[in-house]
Scaffold this motif. Structure first.
Motif, PDB file in Angstrom:
ATOM      1  N   PHE A 137       0.840  -1.200   0.000  1.00 35.82           N
ATOM      2  CA  PHE A 137       0.000   0.000   0.000  1.00 35.82           C
ATOM      3  C   PHE A 137       0.877   1.252   0.000  1.00 35.82           C
ATOM      4  N   ILE A 138       1.921   1.246   0.831  1.00 36.87           N
ATOM      5  CA  ILE A 138       2.837   2.391   0.889  1.00 36.87           C
ATOM      6  C   ILE A 138       3.502   2.612  -0.471  1.00 36.87           C
ATOM      7  N   MET A 139       3.988   1.518  -1.079  1.00 33.32           N
ATOM      8  CA  MET A 139       4.684   1.631  -2.364  1.00 33.32           C
ATOM      9  C   MET A 139       3.757   2.131  -3.466  1.00 33.32           C
ATOM     10  N   PHE A 140       2.568   1.548  -3.535  1.00 25.46           N
ATOM     11  CA  PHE A 140       1.680   1.917  -4.633  1.00 25.46           C
ATOM     12  C   PHE A 140       1.168   3.347  -4.467  1.00 25.46           C
ATOM     13  N   VAL A 141       0.859   3.760  -3.236  1.00 30.04           N
ATOM     14  CA  VAL A 141       0.399   5.137  -2.998  1.00 30.04           C
ATOM     15  C   VAL A 141       1.484   6.126  -3.380  1.00 30.04           C
ATOM     16  N   TRP A 142       2.728   5.825  -3.000  1.00 28.69           N
ATOM     17  CA  TRP A 142       3.826   6.726  -3.347  1.00 28.69           C
ATOM     18  C   TRP A 142       4.034   6.790  -4.860  1.00 28.69           C
ATOM     19  N   HIS A 143       3.994   5.649  -5.521  1.00 26.78           N
ATOM     20  CA  HIS A 143       4.173   5.632  -6.970  1.00 26.78           C
ATOM     21  C   HIS A 143       3.023   6.348  -7.666  1.00 26.78           C
ATOM     22  N   TYR A 144       1.811   6.142  -7.202  1.00 30.06           N
ATOM     23  CA  TYR A 144       0.637   6.787  -7.800  1.00 30.06           C
ATOM     24  C   TYR A 144       0.722   8.305  -7.646  1.00 30.06           C
ATOM     25  N   GLY A 145       1.051   8.778  -6.431  1.00 28.87           N
ATOM     26  CA  GLY A 145       1.166  10.213  -6.209  1.00 28.87           C
ATOM     27  C   GLY A 145       2.299  10.830  -6.999  1.00 28.87           C
ATOM     28  N   THR A 146       3.442  10.136  -7.072  1.00 28.08           N
ATOM     29  CA  THR A 146       4.588  10.641  -7.842  1.00 28.08           C
ATOM     30  C   THR A 146       4.242  10.752  -9.319  1.00 28.08           C
ATOM     31  N   ARG A 147       3.530   9.744  -9.835  1.00 29.84           N
ATOM     32  CA  ARG A 147       3.158   9.751 -11.252  1.00 29.84           C
ATOM     33  C   ARG A 147       2.166  10.881 -11.545  1.00 29.84           C
ATOM     34  N   LYS A 148       1.206  11.107 -10.658  1.00 30.62           N
ATOM     35  CA  LYS A 148       0.237  12.187 -10.853  1.00 30.62           C
ATOM     36  C   LYS A 148       0.920  13.552 -10.803  1.00 30.62           C
ATOM     37  N   LYS A 149       1.860  13.728  -9.885  1.00 31.17           N
ATOM     38  CA  LYS A 149       2.576  14.993  -9.780  1.00 31.17           C
ATOM     39  C   LYS A 149       3.415  15.240 -11.038  1.00 31.17           C
ATOM     40  N   TYR A 150       4.070  14.188 -11.546  1.00 28.21           N
ATOM     41  CA  TYR A 150       4.869  14.328 -12.764  1.00 28.21           C
ATOM     42  C   TYR A 150       3.982  14.695 -13.954  1.00 28.21           C
ATOM     43  N   ASN A 151       2.825  14.055 -14.070  1.00 27.77           N
ATOM     44  CA  ASN A 151       1.908  14.378 -15.174  1.00 27.77           C
ATOM     45  C   ASN A 151       1.406  15.808 -15.083  1.00 27.77           C
ATOM     46  N   PHE A 152       1.222  16.326 -13.861  1.00 24.95           N
ATOM     47  CA  PHE A 152       0.805  17.726 -13.699  1.00 24.95           C
ATOM     48  C   PHE A 152       1.890  18.657 -14.239  1.00 24.95           C
ATOM     49  N   ASP A 153       3.164  18.355 -13.907  1.00 28.53           N
ATOM     50  CA  ASP A 153       4.265  19.179 -14.420  1.00 28.53           C
ATOM     51  C   ASP A 153       4.336  19.132 -15.939  1.00 28.53           C
ATOM     52  N   VAL A 154       4.098  17.952 -16.506  1.00 26.38           N
ATOM     53  CA  VAL A 154       4.165  17.800 -17.965  1.00 26.38           C
ATOM     54  C   VAL A 154       3.090  18.635 -18.652  1.00 26.38           C
ATOM     55  N   HIS A 155       1.880  18.619 -18.096  1.00 28.66           N
ATOM     56  CA  HIS A 155       0.759  19.321 -18.736  1.00 28.66           C
ATOM     57  C   HIS A 155       0.729  20.814 -18.424  1.00 28.66           C
ATOM     58  N   ILE A 207      -4.603  10.492  -2.189  1.00 32.47           N
ATOM     59  CA  ILE A 207      -3.745  11.664  -2.382  1.00 32.47           C
ATOM     60  C   ILE A 207      -3.709  12.554  -1.150  1.00 32.47           C
ATOM     61  N   ASP A 208      -4.885  12.964  -0.678  1.00 33.92           N
ATOM     62  CA  ASP A 208      -4.952  13.950   0.405  1.00 33.92           C
ATOM     63  C   ASP A 208      -4.512  13.396   1.755  1.00 33.92           C
ATOM     64  N   ILE A 209      -4.678  12.094   1.955  1.00 36.68           N
ATOM     65  CA  ILE A 209      -4.315  11.516   3.255  1.00 36.68           C
ATOM     66  C   ILE A 209      -3.058  10.646   3.134  1.00 36.68           C
ATOM     67  N   GLY A 210      -3.140   9.624   2.262  1.00 33.61           N
ATOM     68  CA  GLY A 210      -2.025   8.679   2.163  1.00 33.61           C
ATOM     69  C   GLY A 210      -0.746   9.311   1.634  1.00 33.61           C
ATOM     70  N   TYR A 211      -0.805   9.903   0.434  1.00 35.70           N
ATOM     71  CA  TYR A 211       0.389  10.463  -0.181  1.00 35.70           C
ATOM     72  C   TYR A 211       0.915  11.669   0.603  1.00 35.70           C
ATOM     73  N   SER A 212       0.001  12.523   1.092  1.00 34.97           N
ATOM     74  CA  SER A 212       0.425  13.691   1.880  1.00 34.97           C
ATOM     75  C   SER A 212       1.114  13.264   3.169  1.00 34.97           C
ATOM     76  N   PHE A 213       0.594  12.218   3.813  1.00 44.69           N
ATOM     77  CA  PHE A 213       1.219  11.725   5.047  1.00 44.69           C
ATOM     78  C   PHE A 213       2.631  11.211   4.772  1.00 44.69           C
ATOM     79  N   LEU A 214       2.793  10.478   3.683  1.00 49.35           N
ATOM     80  CA  LEU A 214       4.115   9.948   3.360  1.00 49.35           C
ATOM     81  C   LEU A 214       5.099  11.070   3.025  1.00 49.35           C
ATOM     82  N   ARG A 215       4.647  12.082   2.303  1.00 44.89           N
ATOM     83  CA  ARG A 215       5.533  13.192   1.933  1.00 44.89           C
ATOM     84  C   ARG A 215       5.978  13.983   3.168  1.00 44.89           C
ATOM     85  N   LYS A 216       5.097  14.132   4.127  1.00 45.37           N
ATOM     86  CA  LYS A 216       5.439  14.896   5.328  1.00 45.37           C
ATOM     87  C   LYS A 216       6.391  14.142   6.248  1.00 45.37           C
TER      88      LYS A 216
END
Length: 821
Positions: A527-545, A787-796
């Motif tokens: 769960f930790i790995m997939f949430v981190w990968h999912y959030g990282t991929r979404k953030k990268y796509n935001f930068d691309v667009h 994103i708002d809970i899982g990925y934000s918690f890991l980033r912090k």
């Protein structure tokens, strides 16, 4: 994307030096024409040298084989401590007779022969990724030969890396439809990633369970000999050993492995002699159980109970995955030699001898190993068994650190502190956060279960799941990397899946009896790995667009509409092309920017190592008067990003080389503005260091330095001086660049180089985005939760990007920005 490869050729001494830096492993590919690679066992230059001095090559493999005992085989060699006890537990205890014990030994023998010897030693060790093994090595091979990666940061220049290609370039006709199907459907690529992550999580689960079962099973020998000790006192001794084991991890694997290799060799010799003694003394007829006839007889008598007992039989091969996962520290030949000629025969004789003893001493099954030891050598064997158990734990803990590092490099794990524990042996690392988390969970398992049979159920499930996944990935490698017929891959898959499926199904039956521990740990880490990968991929796509349009920058003019102050601005971004949105955010909020701007992208490439000669990709973003450049720094998933204090200097020299090369290379002289962002050149660091167009002078920070024209205020200079005084361990050598007199140099090139030198003397500032990632309001509830809970918690709660990239805080500027993904 246009690439220019400069100074890629290496002489034989460089190849040998690179191998020594990589822990002595043989690369599985060699450079072919035009930087491509061809499948060979060792690099061509090294192979030619070995042909001249075969004895030296043999002695080197023998030395590595000896060293592998302390790292690779500790787990596998300590399995005799608890295998027979785990087999004859539960309902099978009613079938404890001589034939059943003969059948159990026959199962163990053929399991050791088919899986570790046939599958791993003969087949899997040939599927290395430039000398690296493990599930992530197989996945990186697949991502390079087909578009299976989910993170869209691949570039055409990456394919020119000398370690990128492997195997034949022509596609086999039978594999084309399968490849198109997997590349077309994103869900299939997501499933493939989840399968790989599951295998990685099970290895991490092994890192928790192995220390508990190994130390507990070895220390239980005290209770066998000293009946006065209570179970609580035994557990206390186990906990003290485990705490000491994890506390010593910061010393580094190389020191522990060097000391423990003799222990494992002594252990293997001891169990071989003990097994041989038991065969001769108790029941020489056990030799007949090598025939698979006894397996058929075993299942006829035991039926369903015999099938369930396979969950105990598979414990005989736990630790086999380490032969492939730890390949990067050794060579395939050395691991084959060690297992085939030492480990395999010693284990077979030990299991045979233990079965011979148990066939005449049925009540001793719960304490089979220790009861089979003659009284005169009991305590020496106990001490050796305890030390060997600690070695087994050490090996899997080191493998766990490597798995976490690989996951982090491929964007599947939060940023953690990675400590390189050896200056001489490449790839040996220590991760403090993971070490203490593993210790806490291991202690909880040892205290909570206190029984090797229950822990063994979890252990067997984790190990067999990893083997099952490895077989699946290997079948894909046979098709897409080796370019073999699809039927051949299907035959490999079915043969080993039938065998491993029987063991895996038996292990799944025991989920309620302890197997749930492996599943729970895997679910949490996955769960930790997939949430981190999912959030990282979404953030990268935001930068691309949301990249800044090049036309907007060109419309601002060379001054960018603001004041350009002396100095270099290093703008860090994950984008490999284009200008990140934080730049426009910065420009619109501050009235000044540096005279030289460098957009730095530090990215991981799906190869184990990137040689220093190919690490830097340098290009220009806008026309020359803008003084805007791009530098992509490429690392492999096994590379360590070291803070050697030389990054700024290498960057300046690389840009200087690019400026001069651009003036003479016709493909870089195009005036087409649209083509400025995208044309990159590979700048060799060796070329930079030896043939640089800049004169470099060095002096230590403690020496007096001639004052130079600087835009820094006296206050900032005093702050940096105080910072350096408080942090003497990170002091760097002052490097000053000068441009030599060269009458033939183009005026515009000379002017640009002078501007670059003046900007370097004025100082560098590191600019990063301090991002807050949030889900859009229209997003689903599940996405908001992730994103708002899982990925934000890991980033912090993980290491900041500035810490991970070794950026000095005194020169760091962070730009706050919200990402709505």
């Amino acid at each position: 994307m246009y690439t220019v490869d400069i100074d890629r050729e290496e002489d034989s001494d460089d190849v040998l030096h690179q191998q020594a830096a990589n822990g002595g492993q043989n690369s599985s590919c060699a450079s072919g024409p035009e930087g491509r690679t061809e499948p060979t066992q060792v690099p061509k230059r090294t192979k030619n040298l070995a042909a001249k001095i075969p004895l030296a090559d043999l002695s080197r493999n023998l030395l590595l084989a000896y060293q592998s005992f302390g790292v690779v085989y500790g787990d596998l060699s300590t399995s005799p401590l608890y295998v027979y006890k785990s087999i004859f537990v539960g309902k099978l205890s009613s079938h404890t007779n001589e034939d059943a014990i003969f059948g159990a030994f026959s199962l163990i023998f053929w399991t050791l022969t088919l899986i570790p010897l046939l599958k791993y030693t003969l087949i899997l060790l040939s599927a290395d990724d430039n000398g690296e093994g493990g599930t992530f090595a197989l996945y990186s091979l697949l991502c390079r030969h087909a578009k299976f990666s989910l993170l869209p940061n691949q570039q055409a220049a990456d394919e020119e890396l000398s370690t990128y290609k492997y195997g034949p370039s022509a596609q086999h006709a039978s594999s084309v439809p399968l490849r198109r199907f997997l590349e077309k459907h994103k869900k299939s690529r997501t499933v493939l990633l989840l399968v790989v992550l599951l295998g990685a999580c099970m290895v991490i689960g092994d890192g928790v369970i192995t220390p508990a079962i190994s130390v507990l099973s070895s220390v239980s020998g005290i209770k066998v000999a000293e009946n006065k000790l209570t179970q609580g006192e035994v557990i206390l001794i186990v906990c003290v050993i485990l705490v000491g084991l994890f506390a010593l991890q910061h010393c580094g694997t190389h020191k522990v492995a060097f000391l423990f290799a003799p222990v494992v060799v002594l252990w293997l010799i001891s169990i071989f002699v003990l097994g041989l003694y038991n065969v001769i003394h108790w029941n020489p007829k056990i030799v007949s159980a090598l025939s698979p006839h006894y397996i058929v007889k075993f299942f006829k008598e035991t039926g369903k109970d015999g099938w369930i007992s396979l969950g105990g039989v598979l414990l005989a091969i736990t630790g086999t995955e380490a032969m492939f996962a730890d390949l990067g520290h050794f060579t395939a030949s050395s691991i084959r030699i060690a297992f085939t000629f030492v480990v395999y025969p010693c284990l077979v004789i030990q299991y045979m001898g233990q079965a011979a003893f148990l066939s005449k001493n049925i009540p001793s099954i719960p304490r089979g190993f220790y009861d089979s030891i003659p009284g005169s050598i009991y305590w020496p064997m106990f001490v050796i068994a305890t030390l060997a158990a600690i070695v087994a734990s050490q090996a899997i803990i080191s493998a766990t650190f490597s798995i976490v590092k690989q996951c982090n490099a491929l964007g599947c794990f939060p940023r953690v502190k990675v400590v390189h524990t050896s200056r001489h042996i490449y790839g040996q690392i220590y991760i403090p956060e993971i070490n203490w988390i593993l210790m806490i969970i291991t202690l909880a398992i040892a205290i909570g279960f206190q029984d090797t049979t229950t822990i063994g159920n979890a252990y067997g499930l984790a190990c067999m799941t990893v083997m099952f996944i490895t077989t699946f990935l290997m079948s894909l490698v046979i098709v897409f990397v080796w370019q073999r017929n699809l039927l051949f891959a299907a035959a490999f898959l079915l043969f080993f899946w039938i065998i491993e499926g029987a063991y895996l199904s038996a292990a799944l039956i025991k989920v309620p009896q302890g197997g749930w521990v492996s599943l729970l740990l895997s679910v949490i880490f996955m769960f930790i790995m997939f949430v981190w990968h999912y959030g990282t991929r979404k953030k990268y796509n935001f930068d691309v667009h949301n990249k800044v349009p090049l036309k907007w920058l060109l419309g601002l003019g060379p001054s960018l509409g603001i004041v350009r102050v002396p100095g270099i601005g290093l703008i860090y971004s994950e984008l490999a092309t284009g200008v990140p949105p934080i730049f426009s955010h910065f420009v619109t909020n501050l009235p000044a920017f540096h005279s030289v701007l460098v957009f730095v992208c530090v990215k991981s490439v799906p190869v184990p190592y990137v040689s220093p000669e190919e690490r830097f990709l340098v290009g220009r973003i806008c026309p020359r008067p803008y003084r805007m450049y791009r530098c992509i720094v490429r690392y492999g998933y096994k590379d360590i990003q070291r803070d050697d204090g030389n990054f700024e200097n290498l960057l300046i020299q690389s840009i200087a080389e690019f400026i001069q090369m651009e003036a003479v290379e016709p493909q870089f002289s195009s005036s087409d503005n649209a083509s400025f962002d995208g044309r990159m050149a590979v700048i060799s660091t060796r070329n930079v260091g030896t043939n640089s167009s800049l004169v470099v002078s060095e002096r230590d920070d403690s020496d007096e330095i001639v004052s130079i024209q600087s835009s820094r205020s006296l206050t900032l200079q005093s702050l940096r001086s105080a910072y350096d005084d408080e942090n003497p361990q990170i002091r760097r050598r002052q490097v000053r660049f000068q441009l030599p007199e060269s009458p033939g140099m183009d005026v515009s090139v000379r002017e640009e180089l002078l501007d670059l030198i003046q900007a370097k003397e004025a100082g560098a500032a590191y600019i990063m985005g301090h991002s807050y990632v949030k889900a859009r309001r229209s997003s689903s509830y599940l996405k908001k939760l992730v994103i708002d809970i899982g990925y934000s918690f890991l980033r912090k709660n993980c290491r900041g990007p500035a810490v991970a990239l070794n950026i000095p805080h005194i020169s760091l500027i962070e730009v706050g920005m919200i990402y709505y993904v």
